[in-house]
Design a protein around this motif. Structure first.
Motif, PDB file in Angstrom:
ATOM      1  N   PHE A 187       0.835  -1.201   0.000  1.00 51.52           N
ATOM      2  CA  PHE A 187       0.000   0.000   0.000  1.00 51.52           C
ATOM      3  C   PHE A 187       0.869   1.250   0.000  1.00 51.52           C
ATOM      4  N   GLY A 188       0.270   2.336  -0.431  1.00 52.55           N
ATOM      5  CA  GLY A 188       0.972   3.611  -0.445  1.00 52.55           C
ATOM      6  C   GLY A 188      -0.002   4.758  -0.585  1.00 52.55           C
ATOM      7  N   PHE A 189       0.463   5.949  -0.285  1.00 50.72           N
ATOM      8  CA  PHE A 189      -0.367   7.149  -0.374  1.00 50.72           C
ATOM      9  C   PHE A 189      -0.180   7.807  -1.739  1.00 50.72           C
ATOM     10  N   ILE A 190      -1.244   8.315  -2.305  1.00 54.18           N
ATOM     11  CA  ILE A 190      -1.219   8.839  -3.662  1.00 54.18           C
ATOM     12  C   ILE A 190      -0.157   9.929  -3.824  1.00 54.18           C
ATOM     13  N   HIS A 191       0.002  10.785  -2.814  1.00 45.28           N
ATOM     14  CA  HIS A 191       0.995  11.854  -2.941  1.00 45.28           C
ATOM     15  C   HIS A 191       2.417  11.301  -2.913  1.00 45.28           C
ATOM     16  N   GLU A 192       2.632  10.199  -2.181  1.00 44.75           N
ATOM     17  CA  GLU A 192       3.949   9.585  -2.141  1.00 44.75           C
ATOM     18  C   GLU A 192       4.257   8.877  -3.463  1.00 44.75           C
ATOM     19  N   VAL A 193       3.241   8.212  -4.031  1.00 41.79           N
ATOM     20  CA  VAL A 193       3.421   7.529  -5.307  1.00 41.79           C
ATOM     21  C   VAL A 193       3.806   8.521  -6.392  1.00 41.79           C
ATOM     22  N   GLU A 194       3.120   9.651  -6.432  1.00 44.76           N
ATOM     23  CA  GLU A 194       3.420  10.670  -7.436  1.00 44.76           C
ATOM     24  C   GLU A 194       4.838  11.205  -7.270  1.00 44.76           C
ATOM     25  N   ALA A 195       5.269  11.415  -6.012  1.00 40.46           N
ATOM     26  CA  ALA A 195       6.612  11.924  -5.750  1.00 40.46           C
ATOM     27  C   ALA A 195       7.672  10.891  -6.140  1.00 40.46           C
ATOM     28  N   LEU A 196       7.400   9.616  -5.841  1.00 41.42           N
ATOM     29  CA  LEU A 196       8.352   8.557  -6.189  1.00 41.42           C
ATOM     30  C   LEU A 196       8.501   8.426  -7.702  1.00 41.42           C
ATOM     31  N   GLN A 197       7.381   8.508  -8.411  1.00 40.59           N
ATOM     32  CA  GLN A 197       7.440   8.360  -9.859  1.00 40.59           C
ATOM     33  C   GLN A 197       8.180   9.525 -10.505  1.00 40.59           C
ATOM     34  N   LYS A 198       8.046  10.720  -9.951  1.00 39.64           N
ATOM     35  CA  LYS A 198       8.805  11.857 -10.455  1.00 39.64           C
ATOM     36  C   LYS A 198      10.300  11.670 -10.232  1.00 39.64           C
ATOM     37  N   ALA A 199      10.641  10.889  -9.169  1.00 39.41           N
ATOM     38  CA  ALA A 199      12.045  10.615  -8.860  1.00 39.41           C
ATOM     39  C   ALA A 199      12.563   9.376  -9.581  1.00 39.41           C
ATOM     40  N   GLY A 200      11.731   8.799 -10.458  1.00 42.18           N
ATOM     41  CA  GLY A 200      12.145   7.634 -11.222  1.00 42.18           C
ATOM     42  C   GLY A 200      11.960   6.320 -10.508  1.00 42.18           C
ATOM     43  N   LEU A 201      11.153   6.318  -9.427  1.00 40.21           N
ATOM     44  CA  LEU A 201      10.854   5.109  -8.671  1.00 40.21           C
ATOM     45  C   LEU A 201       9.376   4.772  -8.794  1.00 40.21           C
ATOM     46  N   ALA A 202       9.024   3.555  -8.398  1.00 40.46           N
ATOM     47  CA  ALA A 202       7.626   3.101  -8.431  1.00 40.46           C
ATOM     48  C   ALA A 202       6.993   3.290  -9.809  1.00 40.46           C
ATOM     49  N   LEU A 203       7.808   3.161 -10.859  1.00 44.33           N
ATOM     50  CA  LEU A 203       7.307   3.388 -12.217  1.00 44.33           C
ATOM     51  C   LEU A 203       6.311   2.316 -12.646  1.00 44.33           C
ATOM     52  N   GLY A 204       6.369   1.141 -11.980  1.00 40.48           N
ATOM     53  CA  GLY A 204       5.419   0.079 -12.294  1.00 40.48           C
ATOM     54  C   GLY A 204       4.244   0.038 -11.353  1.00 40.48           C
ATOM     55  N   GLY A 205       4.189   0.965 -10.421  1.00 32.02           N
ATOM     56  CA  GLY A 205       3.118   0.977  -9.432  1.00 32.02           C
ATOM     57  C   GLY A 205       1.807   1.481  -9.996  1.00 32.02           C
ATOM     58  N   SER A 206       0.712   0.829  -9.627  1.00 29.76           N
ATOM     59  CA  SER A 206      -0.618   1.254 -10.060  1.00 29.76           C
ATOM     60  C   SER A 206      -1.642   0.649  -9.126  1.00 29.76           C
ATOM     61  N   MET A 207      -2.893   0.957  -9.344  1.00 33.37           N
ATOM     62  CA  MET A 207      -3.953   0.376  -8.526  1.00 33.37           C
ATOM     63  C   MET A 207      -4.180  -1.089  -8.852  1.00 33.37           C
ATOM     64  N   ASP A 208      -3.491  -1.601  -9.872  1.00 38.34           N
ATOM     65  CA  ASP A 208      -3.547  -3.031 -10.177  1.00 38.34           C
ATOM     66  C   ASP A 208      -2.616  -3.839  -9.290  1.00 38.34           C
ATOM     67  N   ASN A 209      -1.651  -3.176  -8.654  1.00 37.15           N
ATOM     68  CA  ASN A 209      -0.702  -3.912  -7.829  1.00 37.15           C
ATOM     69  C   ASN A 209      -0.423  -3.263  -6.478  1.00 37.15           C
ATOM     70  N   ALA A 210      -1.322  -2.403  -6.018  1.00 33.49           N
ATOM     71  CA  ALA A 210      -1.152  -1.777  -4.709  1.00 33.49           C
ATOM     72  C   ALA A 210      -2.478  -1.196  -4.233  1.00 33.49           C
ATOM     73  N   VAL A 211      -2.609  -1.107  -2.920  1.00 35.56           N
ATOM     74  CA  VAL A 211      -3.696  -0.332  -2.321  1.00 35.56           C
ATOM     75  C   VAL A 211      -3.218   1.116  -2.286  1.00 35.56           C
ATOM     76  N   VAL A 212      -3.959   2.003  -2.919  1.00 35.99           N
ATOM     77  CA  VAL A 212      -3.580   3.415  -2.987  1.00 35.99           C
ATOM     78  C   VAL A 212      -4.564   4.220  -2.143  1.00 35.99           C
ATOM     79  N   LEU A 213      -4.014   5.030  -1.241  1.00 38.23           N
ATOM     80  CA  LEU A 213      -4.831   5.795  -0.301  1.00 38.23           C
ATOM     81  C   LEU A 213      -4.659   7.291  -0.520  1.00 38.23           C
ATOM     82  N   ASP A 214      -5.748   8.029  -0.320  1.00 34.41           N
ATOM     83  CA  ASP A 214      -5.634   9.481  -0.212  1.00 34.41           C
ATOM     84  C   ASP A 214      -5.767   9.829   1.269  1.00 34.41           C
ATOM     85  N   LYS A 215      -6.080  11.060   1.602  1.00 29.33           N
ATOM     86  CA  LYS A 215      -6.133  11.473   3.009  1.00 29.33           C
ATOM     87  C   LYS A 215      -7.271  10.816   3.782  1.00 29.33           C
TER      88      LYS A 215
END
Length: 301
Positions: A187-215
């Motif tokens: 699982f991860g938070f939507i704002h963290e996922v966006e920040a990681l992807q901008k940094a070149g990480l979690a590029l394969g992450g999506s709602m198909d392979n993780a629980v994504v949470l907002d506030k």
């Protein structure tokens, strides 16, 4: 005598690497007695032992390595192997990550069950915890201590409506790993996922392979698989990280806000104190998970 176990035959799958977003081919194969779990970078021809001594990074996931070769996100497949009582296996991956699949261990459970499990002509070895070992860091802590069978308790406590003061506990002598734990997704938070992807990480992450949470809640259309899925996933990760001790553990783990780094630290702290553990061959089923005594899969129902 409880015997060691491996796969009946090799089986393969493919999936996306969570951080690279690249397609990864994986082949899971049988291995001889006393081999343990061995990973192979098939693109480089490098073997890496599935052991805590091989761990080179614990940020975001557990990464093992040898020389320049590394393999990230080993915890989910290690968890599945531990949950199904596999002592010896060879895992070939065509890149620097184990594919994330659906973010849980369930696809690996299915893969192993399809390959079949066979007993080998040598006693299963376990690491029995003989005295308490613990570590603390700010508001995080974890401990290993003597117990019959294998128990894992976890306290998840994040500043989020679904993750505040969430406690789970599993005694795998009575509760099945596959049913109760293996389906819990990362699982991860939507704002963290966006920040990681901008940094070149979690590029394969999506709602198909993780629980994504907002506030406020879960963004996935299907919701949660368990009401406490995120805490259960922490247990899943812990089972996989603890198997990096090199043997199944007979004992109990308690974690408070702990993660991959502390899991690996506690295993290293345990192994560093030779009075805190012993390696034993299982000549009977005393103090073992109930499923190990059955003819079906250990820890799995």
């Amino acid at each position: 005598m409880v015997k060691q176990r491996t796969l009946d035959h090799a089986i393969r799958c493919s999936g996306i690497g969570l951080h690279s977003g690249k397609k990864i081919e994986l082949v899971l194969s049988p291995a001889d007695v006393d081999t343990g779990i061995v990973f192979v970078r098939s693109d480089l021809g490098v073997e890496i032992k599935g052991h805590v001594d091989s761990v080179v990074d614990t940020r975001l996931c557990t990464t093992i390595g040898h020389g320049e070769a590394t393999i990230a996100t080993v915890e989910h497949i290690m968890s599945a192997l531990a949950g199904l009582g596999i002592d010896n296996a060879r895992i070939e991956v065509s890149g620097a990550e184990v594919p994330v699949m659906d973010g849980s261990a369930s696809p690996f459970i299915f893969l192993i069950q399809c390959a079949g499990i066979v007993e080998q002509d040598k006693a299963k070895k376990v690491l029995r915890i003989k005295k308490r070992v613990s570590i603390e860091e700010d508001d995080k802590s974890c401990a290993l201590y003597p117990a019959s069978g294998f128990r894992v308790a976890y306290h998840l406590d994040y500043d989020h409506p679904l993750l505040t003061d969430c406690k789970v506990s599993f005694d795998f002598s009575r509760q099945g790993y596959a049913r109760e734990v293996s389906r819990a997704r990362t699982f991860g938070f939507i704002h963290e996922v966006e920040a990681l992807q901008k940094a070149g990480l979690a590029l394969g992450g999506s709602m198909d392979n993780a629980v994504v949470l907002d506030k406020y809640g879960v963004l996935n259309e299907g919701g949660l698989r368990y009401v406490d899925e995120c805490a259960r996933h922490k247990v899943l990760d812990t089972v996989g990280d603890l198997f990096l001790a090199g043997y199944p553990i007979v004992g109990a783990f308690e974690g408070v806000r702990s993660g991959h780094a502390m899991n690996c630290q506690i295993v290293k702290a345990l192994l560093a104190d030779e009075t805190a553990w012993s390696i034993e061959e299982l000549e009977d089923t005393v103090s073992q998970p109930a499923e190990v005594t059955a003819s079906t899969l250990p820890l799995a129902t």
